[in-house]
Motif scaffolding. Sequence first.
Motif, PDB file in Angstrom:
ATOM      1  N   ILE A 130      68.979  14.889  10.596  1.00 11.97           N
ATOM      2  CA  ILE A 130      68.651  15.306  11.961  1.00 11.97           C
ATOM      3  C   ILE A 130      68.051  14.148  12.753  1.00 11.97           C
ATOM      4  O   ILE A 130      68.399  13.924  13.919  1.00 11.97           O
ATOM      5  CB  ILE A 130      67.704  16.524  11.934  1.00 11.97           C
ATOM      6  N   HIS A 131      67.166  13.392  12.132  1.00 15.80           N
ATOM      7  CA  HIS A 131      66.596  12.228  12.814  1.00 15.80           C
ATOM      8  C   HIS A 131      67.681  11.212  13.165  1.00 15.80           C
ATOM      9  O   HIS A 131      67.743  10.717  14.303  1.00 15.80           O
ATOM     10  CB  HIS A 131      65.537  11.579  11.932  1.00 15.80           C
ATOM     11  N   ASP A 132      68.550  10.902  12.212  1.00 11.14           N
ATOM     12  CA  ASP A 132      69.614   9.926  12.455  1.00 11.14           C
ATOM     13  C   ASP A 132      70.547  10.398  13.569  1.00 11.14           C
ATOM     14  O   ASP A 132      70.981   9.604  14.410  1.00 11.14           O
ATOM     15  CB  ASP A 132      70.414   9.679  11.179  1.00 11.14           C
ATOM     16  N   PHE A 133      70.845  11.689  13.584  1.00 10.04           N
ATOM     17  CA  PHE A 133      71.699  12.259  14.625  1.00 10.04           C
ATOM     18  C   PHE A 133      71.041  12.107  15.998  1.00 10.04           C
ATOM     19  O   PHE A 133      71.684  11.687  16.970  1.00 10.04           O
ATOM     20  CB  PHE A 133      71.963  13.727  14.310  1.00 10.04           C
ATOM     21  N   GLY A 134      69.776  12.451  16.096  1.00 11.05           N
ATOM     22  CA  GLY A 134      69.078  12.346  17.369  1.00 11.05           C
ATOM     23  C   GLY A 134      69.044  10.919  17.889  1.00 11.05           C
ATOM     24  O   GLY A 134      69.275  10.681  19.084  1.00 11.05           O
ATOM     25  N   MET A 135      68.771   9.960  17.009  1.00  8.49           N
ATOM     26  CA  MET A 135      68.725   8.563  17.419  1.00  8.49           C
ATOM     27  C   MET A 135      70.116   8.074  17.819  1.00  8.49           C
ATOM     28  O   MET A 135      70.275   7.389  18.839  1.00  8.49           O
ATOM     29  CB  MET A 135      68.171   7.715  16.272  1.00  8.49           C
ATOM     30  N   ARG A 136      71.115   8.439  17.040  1.00 12.05           N
ATOM     31  CA  ARG A 136      72.493   7.990  17.313  1.00 12.05           C
ATOM     32  C   ARG A 136      73.022   8.554  18.628  1.00 12.05           C
ATOM     33  O   ARG A 136      73.706   7.877  19.392  1.00 12.05           O
ATOM     34  CB  ARG A 136      73.380   8.421  16.147  1.00 12.05           C
ATOM     35  N   TYR A 176      63.522  20.943  14.086  1.00 13.24           N
ATOM     36  CA  TYR A 176      63.694  20.441  15.441  1.00 13.24           C
ATOM     37  C   TYR A 176      63.244  18.983  15.500  1.00 13.24           C
ATOM     38  O   TYR A 176      62.431  18.541  14.686  1.00 13.24           O
ATOM     39  CB  TYR A 176      62.867  21.269  16.432  1.00 13.24           C
ATOM     40  N   TRP A 177      63.757  18.281  16.503  1.00 13.06           N
ATOM     41  CA  TRP A 177      63.436  16.858  16.650  1.00 13.06           C
ATOM     42  C   TRP A 177      63.190  16.567  18.118  1.00 13.06           C
ATOM     43  O   TRP A 177      63.940  17.041  18.987  1.00 13.06           O
ATOM     44  CB  TRP A 177      64.597  16.034  16.123  1.00 13.06           C
ATOM     45  N   ILE A 178      62.123  15.820  18.423  1.00 10.21           N
ATOM     46  CA  ILE A 178      61.814  15.414  19.792  1.00 10.21           C
ATOM     47  C   ILE A 178      61.695  13.902  19.812  1.00 10.21           C
ATOM     48  O   ILE A 178      60.970  13.305  19.003  1.00 10.21           O
ATOM     49  CB  ILE A 178      60.515  16.055  20.296  1.00 10.21           C
ATOM     50  N   ARG A 179      62.388  13.278  20.759  1.00 10.99           N
ATOM     51  CA  ARG A 179      62.497  11.825  20.790  1.00 10.99           C
ATOM     52  C   ARG A 179      61.207  11.123  21.215  1.00 10.99           C
ATOM     53  O   ARG A 179      60.740  10.192  20.559  1.00 10.99           O
ATOM     54  CB  ARG A 179      63.631  11.414  21.724  1.00 10.99           C
ATOM     55  N   ALA A 239      72.679  20.039  19.643  1.00 11.96           N
ATOM     56  CA  ALA A 239      72.615  20.897  18.453  1.00 11.96           C
ATOM     57  C   ALA A 239      73.239  20.148  17.287  1.00 11.96           C
ATOM     58  O   ALA A 239      74.340  19.604  17.407  1.00 11.96           O
ATOM     59  CB  ALA A 239      73.357  22.202  18.706  1.00 11.96           C
ATOM     60  N   PHE A 240      72.532  20.123  16.173  1.00 13.11           N
ATOM     61  CA  PHE A 240      73.046  19.486  14.960  1.00 13.11           C
ATOM     62  C   PHE A 240      73.531  20.581  14.024  1.00 13.11           C
ATOM     63  O   PHE A 240      72.748  21.385  13.524  1.00 13.11           O
ATOM     64  CB  PHE A 240      71.946  18.659  14.289  1.00 13.11           C
TER      65      PHE A 240
END
Length: 269
Positions: A130-136, A176-179, A239-240
Motif C-alpha cells: 500500500i505504501h509503495d502504491f501510494g508513492m508510485r 489506509y495511507w496518507i501522504r 483505491a488499492f
Amino acid sequence: MVTLNTTPTILILAGKRDGKLDPLAEAAGVSHKCKVPIQGKPLLQWVLEGVQDAWPDSPIWISIHDPAVISDIPLVAALVADGRLHMSVAQAGIVESIEAVVRESGGMAFPMLITTGDNVLVTADLTRAIHDFGMREGAGAVLGIAEKSTILANHPEAQRKFYEFSDMAIANCNTYWIRDADSFGAAEAFRKGGQFMKSLRKISDAFGLINLLRFQLGGFSVASGTAAISRRLGTKVRAFLIADGAYAVDVDNERTYKIAEMLLAKRKI
C-alpha cells in the motif's frame, strides 16, 4: 519542497469506539477490544507482528484511551524498550486521534500508514504494498479494498455488506495511507462521516449528496468514484485493490471473530 520520509509512520487505532466497552472485550473480561485473546494472543499482538517487519526503522504509534492497559503485551513491551513504539491517548474521534499523533510526533508522522487494533490478518507485505502504491501513484490518500468474490472465497460469511460499484462490489480492508499534511484533509471524511461510513446520511455529509445519488444509481466505477471523492476532498485519492480478500476480515463481532480465528489458524499450518 518538502522531502517525504522513505518509510511511513505506522499508526494503529486501538481506542474504544465512542468511548464504550466493546461487547467482545466485555465477554473476554478486558477493558479494550485490542486485548481480546485470539489464537493464544491478544488482537493487538497479531497486528504488531503483522506490521513490525514491513520496515526495520518505521516508527509505530498506538492510539488508545489508556496506554497502561497494553503495557503487558509482549511485543508492546519489546518495541517500547527498543524506542520504536510510541503511545498516544485516543481522542473523541478518528481524525482527532490522528491529529494528536501528528502533533506529538512533531509533524514528522508522514507518510502515515493507518490500520486498526483488531486487524489481525494484516501483514508486512500488505503494508509495504500500500505504501509503495501510494508513492508510485503520487496519491494523497490510499484506501485498501478487496473485491466481493475474493472475500467470500475465504468464508461465505466473511462480509455481509458491500459497496456496490458499476464494475465490482467491494469492502474496505481497514488499511489506509496518507501522504503528507496537505493530504490530511482527506481524513475530514471520517470526521463528518463516522467510522466505516455505515450511514447514508453521513456518507452524504462527507462526500456530497450528488456523489451519493450517483453511487446509489450505479453511476460510479471504483476509479470514477475515487476521482469524484478526490475532487470533493481536494486531494488525489486512490483505491488499492488487494488480491486476497482475507484482508477485509477484522474482528468486529462474534461472527468475524470466529472467521478471523479460523484464518489465523490456517496461516499456522
